[in-house]
Design a protein around this motif. Structure first.
Motif, PDB file in Angstrom:
ATOM      1  N   GLN A  65       5.908  13.805 -10.963  1.00  0.00           N
ATOM      2  CA  GLN A  65       7.231  14.227 -11.417  1.00  0.00           C
ATOM      3  C   GLN A  65       7.359  14.198 -12.934  1.00  0.00           C
ATOM      4  OE1 GLN A  65       8.771  15.359  -8.878  1.00  0.00           O
ATOM      5  NE2 GLN A  65      10.556  16.158  -9.949  1.00  0.00           N
ATOM      6  N   PHE A  66       6.556  13.378 -13.612  1.00  0.00           N
ATOM      7  CA  PHE A  66       6.551  13.408 -15.075  1.00  0.00           C
ATOM      8  C   PHE A  66       6.209  14.824 -15.543  1.00  0.00           C
ATOM      9  CE2 PHE A  66       6.081  10.602 -18.894  1.00  0.00           C
ATOM     10  CZ  PHE A  66       5.784  11.587 -19.825  1.00  0.00           C
ATOM     11  N   GLY A  67       5.170  15.414 -14.938  1.00  0.00           N
ATOM     12  CA  GLY A  67       4.798  16.780 -15.306  1.00  0.00           C
ATOM     13  C   GLY A  67       5.850  17.797 -14.919  1.00  0.00           C
ATOM     14  N   TRP A  68       6.457  17.650 -13.723  1.00  0.00           N
ATOM     15  CA  TRP A  68       7.517  18.564 -13.315  1.00  0.00           C
ATOM     16  C   TRP A  68       8.697  18.488 -14.275  1.00  0.00           C
ATOM     17  CZ3 TRP A  68       7.009  22.560 -10.453  1.00  0.00           C
ATOM     18  CH2 TRP A  68       6.194  22.577  -9.327  1.00  0.00           C
ATOM     19  N   PHE A  95      10.202   6.872  -6.978  1.00  0.00           N
ATOM     20  CA  PHE A  95       9.196   7.083  -8.015  1.00  0.00           C
ATOM     21  C   PHE A  95       9.279   8.486  -8.612  1.00  0.00           C
ATOM     22  CE2 PHE A  95       7.079   3.310  -6.169  1.00  0.00           C
ATOM     23  CZ  PHE A  95       6.864   2.607  -7.345  1.00  0.00           C
ATOM     24  N   MET A  96       9.766   9.456  -7.839  1.00  0.00           N
ATOM     25  CA  MET A  96      10.056  10.750  -8.431  1.00  0.00           C
ATOM     26  C   MET A  96      11.100  10.599  -9.528  1.00  0.00           C
ATOM     27  SD  MET A  96      10.143  13.271  -5.087  1.00  0.00           S
ATOM     28  CE  MET A  96      10.362  14.774  -6.021  1.00  0.00           C
ATOM     29  N   ALA A  97      12.111   9.774  -9.257  1.00  0.00           N
ATOM     30  CA  ALA A  97      13.141   9.529 -10.268  1.00  0.00           C
ATOM     31  C   ALA A  97      12.562   8.826 -11.488  1.00  0.00           C
ATOM     32  CB  ALA A  97      14.272   8.696  -9.669  1.00  0.00           C
ATOM     33  N   VAL A  98      11.650   7.875 -11.260  1.00  0.00           N
ATOM     34  CA  VAL A  98      11.003   7.184 -12.385  1.00  0.00           C
ATOM     35  C   VAL A  98      10.239   8.195 -13.248  1.00  0.00           C
ATOM     36  CG1 VAL A  98       9.214   5.513 -13.013  1.00  0.00           C
ATOM     37  CG2 VAL A  98      10.844   4.972 -11.192  1.00  0.00           C
ATOM     38  N   GLY A  99       9.486   9.077 -12.598  1.00  0.00           N
ATOM     39  CA  GLY A  99       8.764  10.098 -13.348  1.00  0.00           C
ATOM     40  C   GLY A  99       9.698  11.018 -14.105  1.00  0.00           C
ATOM     41  N   ASN A 100      10.818  11.375 -13.475  1.00  0.00           N
ATOM     42  CA  ASN A 100      11.808  12.203 -14.153  1.00  0.00           C
ATOM     43  C   ASN A 100      12.360  11.521 -15.398  1.00  0.00           C
ATOM     44  OD1 ASN A 100      11.833  14.548 -12.641  1.00  0.00           O
ATOM     45  ND2 ASN A 100      13.327  13.784 -11.180  1.00  0.00           N
ATOM     46  N   VAL A 101      12.718  10.249 -15.254  1.00  0.00           N
ATOM     47  CA  VAL A 101      13.269   9.505 -16.394  1.00  0.00           C
ATOM     48  C   VAL A 101      12.288   9.498 -17.555  1.00  0.00           C
ATOM     49  CG1 VAL A 101      13.978   7.222 -17.210  1.00  0.00           C
ATOM     50  CG2 VAL A 101      14.800   8.054 -15.007  1.00  0.00           C
ATOM     51  N   LEU A 102      11.017   9.191 -17.254  1.00  0.00           N
ATOM     52  CA  LEU A 102      10.005   9.140 -18.313  1.00  0.00           C
ATOM     53  C   LEU A 102       9.779  10.524 -18.925  1.00  0.00           C
ATOM     54  CD1 LEU A 102       7.407   6.773 -16.604  1.00  0.00           C
ATOM     55  CD2 LEU A 102       9.063   6.179 -18.379  1.00  0.00           C
ATOM     56  N   GLY A 103       9.716  11.553 -18.067  1.00  0.00           N
ATOM     57  CA  GLY A 103       9.464  12.900 -18.562  1.00  0.00           C
ATOM     58  C   GLY A 103      10.599  13.437 -19.406  1.00  0.00           C
ATOM     59  N   LYS A 145       0.830  -1.205   0.000  1.00  0.00           N
ATOM     60  CA  LYS A 145       0.000   0.000   0.000  1.00  0.00           C
ATOM     61  C   LYS A 145       0.863   1.252   0.000  1.00  0.00           C
ATOM     62  CE  LYS A 145      -4.163  -1.967   2.082  1.00  0.00           C
ATOM     63  NZ  LYS A 145      -5.205  -1.793   3.109  1.00  0.00           N
ATOM     64  N   ILE A 146       1.959   1.203   0.728  1.00  0.00           N
ATOM     65  CA  ILE A 146       2.887   2.343   0.726  1.00  0.00           C
ATOM     66  C   ILE A 146       3.446   2.559  -0.670  1.00  0.00           C
ATOM     67  CG2 ILE A 146       5.170   3.072   1.549  1.00  0.00           C
ATOM     68  CD1 ILE A 146       4.443   1.870   4.260  1.00  0.00           C
ATOM     69  N   ILE A 147       3.821   1.468  -1.344  1.00  0.00           N
ATOM     70  CA  ILE A 147       4.357   1.572  -2.700  1.00  0.00           C
ATOM     71  C   ILE A 147       3.292   2.120  -3.654  1.00  0.00           C
ATOM     72  CG2 ILE A 147       5.223   0.234  -4.658  1.00  0.00           C
ATOM     73  CD1 ILE A 147       6.630  -1.585  -2.680  1.00  0.00           C
ATOM     74  N   ALA A 148       2.038   1.698  -3.470  1.00  0.00           N
ATOM     75  CA  ALA A 148       0.963   2.175  -4.347  1.00  0.00           C
ATOM     76  C   ALA A 148       0.803   3.691  -4.244  1.00  0.00           C
ATOM     77  CB  ALA A 148      -0.341   1.475  -3.999  1.00  0.00           C
ATOM     78  N   ILE A 149       0.817   4.222  -3.029  1.00  0.00           N
ATOM     79  CA  ILE A 149       0.691   5.674  -2.864  1.00  0.00           C
ATOM     80  C   ILE A 149       1.953   6.375  -3.350  1.00  0.00           C
ATOM     81  CG2 ILE A 149       0.463   7.531  -1.177  1.00  0.00           C
ATOM     82  CD1 ILE A 149      -2.137   6.081  -1.780  1.00  0.00           C
ATOM     83  N   ALA A 150       3.117   5.818  -3.055  1.00  0.00           N
ATOM     84  CA  ALA A 150       4.372   6.438  -3.491  1.00  0.00           C
ATOM     85  C   ALA A 150       4.454   6.522  -5.011  1.00  0.00           C
ATOM     86  CB  ALA A 150       5.569   5.662  -2.942  1.00  0.00           C
ATOM     87  N   SER A 151       3.808   5.596  -5.713  1.00  0.00           N
ATOM     88  CA  SER A 151       3.873   5.592  -7.175  1.00  0.00           C
ATOM     89  C   SER A 151       3.230   6.829  -7.792  1.00  0.00           C
ATOM     90  CB  SER A 151       3.203   4.331  -7.729  1.00  0.00           C
ATOM     91  OG  SER A 151       1.794   4.360  -7.503  1.00  0.00           O
ATOM     92  N   ILE A 152       2.351   7.521  -7.038  1.00  0.00           N
ATOM     93  CA  ILE A 152       1.751   8.757  -7.556  1.00  0.00           C
ATOM     94  C   ILE A 152       2.846   9.775  -7.854  1.00  0.00           C
ATOM     95  CG2 ILE A 152       0.154  10.652  -7.036  1.00  0.00           C
ATOM     96  CD1 ILE A 152      -1.457   8.744  -5.337  1.00  0.00           C
ATOM     97  N   ALA A 153       3.954   9.681  -7.124  1.00  0.00           N
ATOM     98  CA  ALA A 153       5.064  10.610  -7.359  1.00  0.00           C
ATOM     99  C   ALA A 153       5.579  10.520  -8.787  1.00  0.00           C
ATOM    100  CB  ALA A 153       6.203  10.332  -6.377  1.00  0.00           C
ATOM    101  N   ALA A 154       5.473   9.345  -9.407  1.00  0.00           N
ATOM    102  CA  ALA A 154       5.918   9.212 -10.799  1.00  0.00           C
ATOM    103  C   ALA A 154       5.073  10.078 -11.717  1.00  0.00           C
ATOM    104  CB  ALA A 154       5.856   7.743 -11.229  1.00  0.00           C
ATOM    105  N   GLY A 155       3.758  10.079 -11.501  1.00  0.00           N
ATOM    106  CA  GLY A 155       2.886  10.924 -12.315  1.00  0.00           C
ATOM    107  C   GLY A 155       3.103  12.402 -12.068  1.00  0.00           C
TER     108      GLY A 155
END
Length: 534
Positions: free
Chosen positions: A50-53, A193-201, A38-48
């Protein structure tokens, strides 16, 4: 005997035993941490998020210049980020601490933030088209109507991102329930997950043919660069919507009980608490900011030092985060905005560098505990990486000078056009981007963990605590947004003057972190909810 007349039981040994102030939120009734999934599920929102950032940081500064805003004034556009952060995040944090919705305390704010992001990126992506529809001329460099629409969308985007990020971190703290290992893990996964979003963005921003996936994005008012920006934002909406729906559907919050509301301990108060209570009563028309002021009134020296170190840290970071791709396009590649292909090639190379930066950020985020143990503590680790940040920012001057010295030109239509830099110069710039991922991972993790520890005695809830820390982030951003453009113009209009100021600020931040910032008290580590690195 009437149970209400019984003396209160002694506090549990696993929690902070300090006497709560009138601003303090009582602990949640259940201290059982949620499962890691559950912690990972909420943390994954950071990817979305950070993609925009990532798209903002890599593509929007060049984009606003293409709309006709000069470099000197482009930084003022970014004022909306820190201003909205200073106002929105404390308000959202305060009300999410006290929300009594049947859907939970944090989830309504996260859902509203995700919906607002979708509206904002539509306005930004279609600013040029809508400006043309309302009367902008395609033959003039400046497009005033498009600029207005872009600024409105940019404000909404920054407000929405602040609505998302604060409650997400606070929800992770709620799920960890004060458990030391879970709080460290939650904090690390959020950074990962912030890093994951950054990589994708940044990967999306560095690919020049992305608009081919959405051929309708190219119009008379929107060229290839603009069409790629639209396409990137479509992917950003899809990613954020997916992770938010999955997380908010899967993870349910407990409905807040009466014990989650602000209470006052029976038995009297000390002088500090009485003064704080008076300040709180005088600010009831604006309870959020009244409580923030109250938190400042009782703040201990360690928290003040943390705010100072964080403030200097962001004075160092913000100029580079604003102008990193612009630096690649202008100083490293030698291009000019809207003239030829060289500047755009530099911007895409900068996006590639930011992607490498994010890969290093992700790896480092999962290694922070080990790194802290290896260097002798979290404050020493923060100090060391701040010196690394200062060195990298200073090296931008060296890379620029080498690029200028080795630059070659080709004859195009009777004039000279710079050729892309040599492999050595480009490789050095990309390596600098990658190395900066190490201090960035620390910046995204350690201050939030220490803030929860040092501000614990102030009595603020998790949302409000992050709002206090956020002030030390957004205030320097406001200063940099106002001053960096004129400061750079004073020295010829490039990006290096602001980078040099950042290098000095990073070095001072490193010294303060090592010599003045206290280590987190071990006996408080189990009572915090946003990380407890030692």
């Amino acid at each position: 005997m009437d149970p209400s007349k019984l003396p209160p039981p002694p506090p549990p040994t696993t929690n902070n035993t300090a006497k709560p102030s009138s601003l303090q939120l009582e602990p949640a009734t259940s201290l059982e941490p949620s499962p890691l999934r559950k912690i990972i599920a909420i943390a994954s929102i950071a990817a979305g998020i950070q993609f925009g950032w990532a798209l903002q940081l890599s593509l929007l500064t060049p984009y606003v210049q293409l709309l006709g805003i000069p470099h000197t004034w482009a930084a003022f556009i970014w004022l909306c980020g820190p201003i909205s952060g200073m106002i929105v995040q404390p308000i959202v944090g305060y009300h999410s601490d006290r929300c009594t919705s049947r859907f939970g305390r944090r989830r309504p704010f996260i859902a509203a933030g995700a919906l607002s992001v979708a509206v904002a990126v539509f306005l930004i992506g279609y600013a040029a088209d809508m400006g043309h529809m309302f009367g902008d001329s395609l033959h003039k460099k400046s497009r005033p109507r498009a600029i207005v629409i872009f600024v409105i969308g940019f404000w909404i985007l920054d407000v929405a991102n602040n609505m998302l990020q604060g409650p997400c971190r606070a929800l992770l703290a709620d799920l960890a329930a004060g458990h030391q290992r879970k709080t460290r893990t939650a904090n690390s996964f959020f950074s990962f997950f912030m890093a994951v979003g950054n990589v994708l963005g940044y990967a999306a921003g560095s690919f020049s043919g992305l608009h081919k996936m959405f051929p309708f994005t190219m119009t008379k008012a929107c060229d290839v660069y603009c069409a790629n920006l639209k396409s990137c934002f479509f992917l950003s909406i899809a990613l954020l919507a997916t992770v938010s729906i999955i997380a908010l559907t899967y993870v349910k919050e407990q409905r807040p009980s009466s014990g989650d509301k602000p209470t006052k301990e029976a038995g009297g108060t000390d002088e500090k608490e009485e003064a704080l209570e008076g300040e709180s009563r005088s600010a009831r028309e604006m309870p959020c900011f009244g409580e923030i002021w109250g938190a400042f009134r009782v703040m201990k020296k360690p928290m003040w030092i943390l705010l100072l170190v964080t403030c200097l840290n962001w004075i160092a970071w913000f100029p580079f985060l604003l102008f990193d791709t612009d630096w690649m396009g202008k100083e490293v590649y030698g291009g000019k905005v809207g003239e030829g292909r060289v500047y755009d090639m530099g911007v895409r190379a900068g996006a590639l560098g930011l992607m490498l930066n994010s890969v290093v950020l992700g790896v480092t985020s999962l290694s922070i505990e080990a790194l802290a143990r290896g260097v002798g503590g979290v404050k020493r680790l923060w100090g060391i990486v701040n010196f690394l940040l200062a060195t990298c920012l200073a090296l931008t001057v060296l890379i620029t000078k080498i690029a200028e010295h080795t630059r070659r030109h080709s004859v195009v239509a009777g004039g000279l056009e710079p050729l892309p830099p040599s492999a050595g110069v480009k490789g050095g710039a990309l390596a600098l981007f990658a190395v900066l991922g190490i201090p960035l991972a620390i910046t995204f993790s350690i201050p939030f963990a220490l803030a929860s520890i040092f501000s614990n005695s102030s009595g603020a809830g998790q949302g409000l605590s992050l709002g206090v820390l956020n002030l030390s982030i957004v205030i320097p951003q406001m200063v940099i947004s106002v001053a960096s453009g004129p400061w750079d113009a004073l020295f010829g209009g490039g990006n290096l003057p602001a980078f040099v100021v950042g290098a000095v600020a990073a070095a001072i931040s490193g010294l303060l972190s090592i010599f003045l910032l206290p280590s987190p008290p071990p006996d408080m580590a189990n009572s915090v909810a946003a990380g407890g690195f030692h």
